[in-house]
Design a protein around this motif. Structure first.
Motif, PDB file in Angstrom:
ATOM      1  N   LEU A 266     -24.649  31.242   5.447  1.00  0.00           N
ATOM      2  CA  LEU A 266     -24.613  32.308   4.452  1.00  0.00           C
ATOM      3  C   LEU A 266     -25.156  31.790   3.125  1.00  0.00           C
TER       4      LEU A 266
ATOM      5  N   HIS B  79     -25.701  31.759  -0.644  1.00  0.00           N
ATOM      6  CA  HIS B  79     -25.001  32.377  -1.768  1.00  0.00           C
ATOM      7  C   HIS B  79     -25.772  32.127  -3.056  1.00  0.00           C
TER       8      HIS B  79
ATOM      9  N   ARG C 103     -18.923  36.751 -12.727  1.00  0.00           N
ATOM     10  CA  ARG C 103     -19.847  36.149 -11.770  1.00  0.00           C
ATOM     11  C   ARG C 103     -20.774  35.155 -12.466  1.00  0.00           C
TER      12      ARG C 103
ATOM     13  N   PRO D  78     -12.181  38.996   7.721  1.00  0.00           N
ATOM     14  CA  PRO D  78     -13.325  39.046   6.807  1.00  0.00           C
ATOM     15  C   PRO D  78     -12.931  38.520   5.430  1.00  0.00           C
TER      16      PRO D  78
ATOM     17  N   ASN E 241     -14.293  38.600  -0.515  1.00  0.00           N
ATOM     18  CA  ASN E 241     -15.473  38.841  -1.353  1.00  0.00           C
ATOM     19  C   ASN E 241     -16.682  38.214  -0.668  1.00  0.00           C
ATOM     20  N   HIS E 242     -17.864  38.697  -0.972  1.00  0.00           N
ATOM     21  CA  HIS E 242     -19.060  38.158  -0.320  1.00  0.00           C
ATOM     22  C   HIS E 242     -19.470  36.808  -0.898  1.00  0.00           C
ATOM     23  N   GLU E 243     -18.882  36.401  -2.025  1.00  0.00           N
ATOM     24  CA  GLU E 243     -19.107  35.088  -2.611  1.00  0.00           C
ATOM     25  C   GLU E 243     -17.759  34.447  -2.925  1.00  0.00           C
TER      26      GLU E 243
ATOM     27  N   SER F 275     -17.612  32.133   7.614  1.00  0.00           N
ATOM     28  CA  SER F 275     -18.560  33.110   8.163  1.00  0.00           C
ATOM     29  C   SER F 275     -18.142  34.481   7.663  1.00  0.00           C
ATOM     30  N   GLN F 276     -18.810  35.499   8.128  1.00  0.00           N
ATOM     31  CA  GLN F 276     -18.457  36.864   7.751  1.00  0.00           C
ATOM     32  C   GLN F 276     -17.144  37.323   8.379  1.00  0.00           C
ATOM     33  N   THR F 277     -16.648  36.556   9.326  1.00  0.00           N
ATOM     34  CA  THR F 277     -15.405  36.930  10.009  1.00  0.00           C
ATOM     35  C   THR F 277     -14.331  35.849   9.935  1.00  0.00           C
TER      36      THR F 277
ATOM     37  N   SER G 240     -12.214  33.339   7.182  1.00  0.00           N
ATOM     38  CA  SER G 240     -11.930  33.076   5.774  1.00  0.00           C
ATOM     39  C   SER G 240     -11.167  31.766   5.613  1.00  0.00           C
TER      40      SER G 240
ATOM     41  N   HIS H 296      -9.650  42.395  -6.091  1.00  0.00           N
ATOM     42  CA  HIS H 296      -9.739  41.536  -4.912  1.00  0.00           C
ATOM     43  C   HIS H 296      -8.437  41.553  -4.119  1.00  0.00           C
TER      44      HIS H 296
END
Length: 389
Positions: free
Chosen positions: A70, A72, A85, A192, A195-197, A214-216, A218, A250
């Motif tokens: 991933l 970032h 951010r 999941p 947050n994406h970052e 990963s996306q799945t 944490s 969040h």
């Protein structure tokens, strides 16, 4: 048996060095006291600098990382209930790659096997000898039989508790250390990420980090006392405490699920100097440890490998010892910069027992300055993505 380089330790640094040497036609053997399954079962860091990404590509082991990793382009600093951010790519033109160390190690093992590299696992009493003389060698025991490997050089990639640094006379070593008065309670869960970052949170109750593999999957951490017991932290209590330390947006988005790994890790900064003793070179955690706050441990091992490989390649290809002679100084210069950054991030984001009201105000002012000043944000970003080799 004879080889050119014996590598003690089959973690990422040993495997990366071994593959680069193999690609360059330099004979090497890797020895490790534990088995492959044990090594692949260790849960470690997962944020890679661009320099390390490039090293994996150079070793021919980066394909799956590019497919499944991933990239970032930023991360968040959360404090005072707000999220800020840090735009890594906008500030530096560079990214980091989130890719678990277990996966990276698996890729390097597969690459070594495919290229015919020699690795000996589950071997006992690995010991370097005569590395301060003209004829270094390493002994080890496999299936009750003692073996000797004569070599030109020995690379100690066997971690903080390994035999390599312990084999150096104490009078030849200078060590520097800071032990932090707290630890990280961490969990891995197949849920999941929130947050994406990544999110680094400073809160009156203590530090928190929301990361991922990963996306799945944490990876979450909270600051805790060193005497905490894992059994006192069932998943529900952990998630409740994590939510308290995050901004409301969040905390409300968090998806929870059962953890399958839970641990408490102490934090320390440690450096041993020098990193070369005759024919023996210390690499990675064998020479230095940093708190994980700055995501530098695995990346520092890669930069050590970079400097050592360049030196060995010049020694065998150009008959020049300049690179190996400069190894310790070059590596330590970058090590200390990363130690400084990791210490700075740890000091900034955690609540120390003696922080007090004044110290808390200083932390808040520093965080406010970091996110409000482009110059300060750029300095933070360029250290996070990794200083050049």
């Amino acid at each position: 048996m004879r080889t050119q380089v014996v590598i003690i330790g089959s973690g990422p640094s040993g495997l990366l060095l071994g593959q680069l040497l193999t690609n360059a036609g330099i004979d090497n053997v890797i020895l490790d006291r534990v088995g492959k399954d044990y090594i692949l079962g260790r849960v470690r860091a997962g944020v890679l600098e661009e320099g390390m990404v490039g090293m994996l590509d150079r070793a021919g082991a980066g394909g799956r990382m590019h497919r499944e990793g991933l990239p970032h382009e930023g991360f968040s600093l959360a404090f005072d209930g707000r999220d800020h951010r840090i735009d890594l790519f906008g500030l530096t033109g560079k990214r980091v790659m989130v890719y678990g160390q277990t996966e990276l190690t698996h890729d390097l093992m597969d690459r070594r096997e495919a290229s015919g590299g020699v690795s000996v696992y589950e071997t006992a009493n690995v010991t370097p000898h005569d590395f301060d003389g003209d004829k270094p060698y390493v002994t080890h025991e496999k299936d009750g039989v003692t073996h000797r490997i004569d070599c030109d050089f020995i690379a100690g990639c066997d971690g903080y508790h390994g035999v390599s640094r312990k084999s150096v006379p104490q009078s030849a070593l200078q060590t520097f250390e800071r032990v932090y008065p707290f630890g990280w309670l961490g969990i891995l869960a197949d849920v999941p990420p929130v947050n994406h970052e990544l999110i680094y949170a400073n809160h009156p109750r203590g530090f928190a980090l929301c990361s991922m593999r990963s996306q799945t999957r944490s990876r979450y951490y909270i600051q805790c006392a060193l005497d905490e017991k894992i059994e006192n932290w069932p998943d529900d209590r952990f998630y409740d405490e994590l939510r308290r330390r995050l901004p409301a947006e969040h905390a409300g988005n968090m998806i929870v699920g059962p953890s399958f790994e839970k641990s408490i890790a102490p934090l320390r900064s440690f450096v041993a100097e020098p990193m070369r003793f005759g024919a023996l070179f210390l690499v990675g955690d064998a020479a230095h440890i940093v708190p994980p706050t700055g995501a530098k441990g695995l990346n520092l091992a890669a930069s050590d490998v970079h400097y050592l490989f360049d030196g060995l390649r010049a020694y065998y290809g150009e008959k020049s010892s300049a690179g190996i002679d400069a190894y310790s100084d070059r590596a330590l210069k970058r090590v200390w910069r990363a130690v400084r950054f990791s210490w700075s991030m740890t000091t900034l984001m955690h609540r120390f027992p003696d922080t007090g009201e004044f110290g808390q105000k200083i932390q808040e002012a520093e965080l406010d300055y970091l996110v409000g000043s482009q110059a300060a944000s750029t300095a933070l970003a360029e250290n996070y993505v990794g200083l050049p080799y």
